[in-house]
Motif scaffolding. Sequence first.
Motif: not given
Length: 196
Positions: A96, A98-99, A101, A129, A131-133
């Motif tokens: 996972k 993501a960017c 935090d 920004t 968010k991926y799997t």
Amino acid sequence: MAVTKKAEAVEKKKKGSFRETILLLIVGVGIALLLQAFVVGSFYIPSESMENTLLINDRVFVNKLAGKPERGDIIVFKGWNGEDTIKRVIGVGGDKVACCDSKKRVTVNGTPLDETSYLYPGDFPSGDTFKYTVPQGKLWLMGDHRSASADSRSHVEEPGGGFIAEDQVIGKAVMRYWPLSRGSIFIRPDTFDKVK
């Protein structure tokens, strides 16, 4: 008579040495071509997307037998436009990514990456920004000069969602050999060891 035989022997030996030299040259070229095709290749850096790790006109050796790419590896692959491309592996299948935090860091499986050792000075981990799997058998790739890199983030709207298949990987960049003054062996950054 003896002089003629001796001259013939010398001439015959010269012809044999010449043939042997040509044969060795052909075999050497053949081995070099096989090594380049299947074991080690050379790659030229055409853009600023991997600065300061790699600068325009740098040349790297690529190990084509390095095996499955790991997080943190610098790899050469068939890019989104079909051309040979070089980027850093940030996420592998199942990760996972993501960017960003609260401290503006990229995270992998919730673990923030300390990218100071390779990120372009003054650049942000990502202007976008996300968010991926990462699907199994795929990779999430980013350049070290994030604001100048057309990487996975730039291709999420295209078929494939910005991911690159592992079978598109040509090899792992192992060493910068040109210019000689900047020659170095690439080491996977320690920050990726913390990702579970």
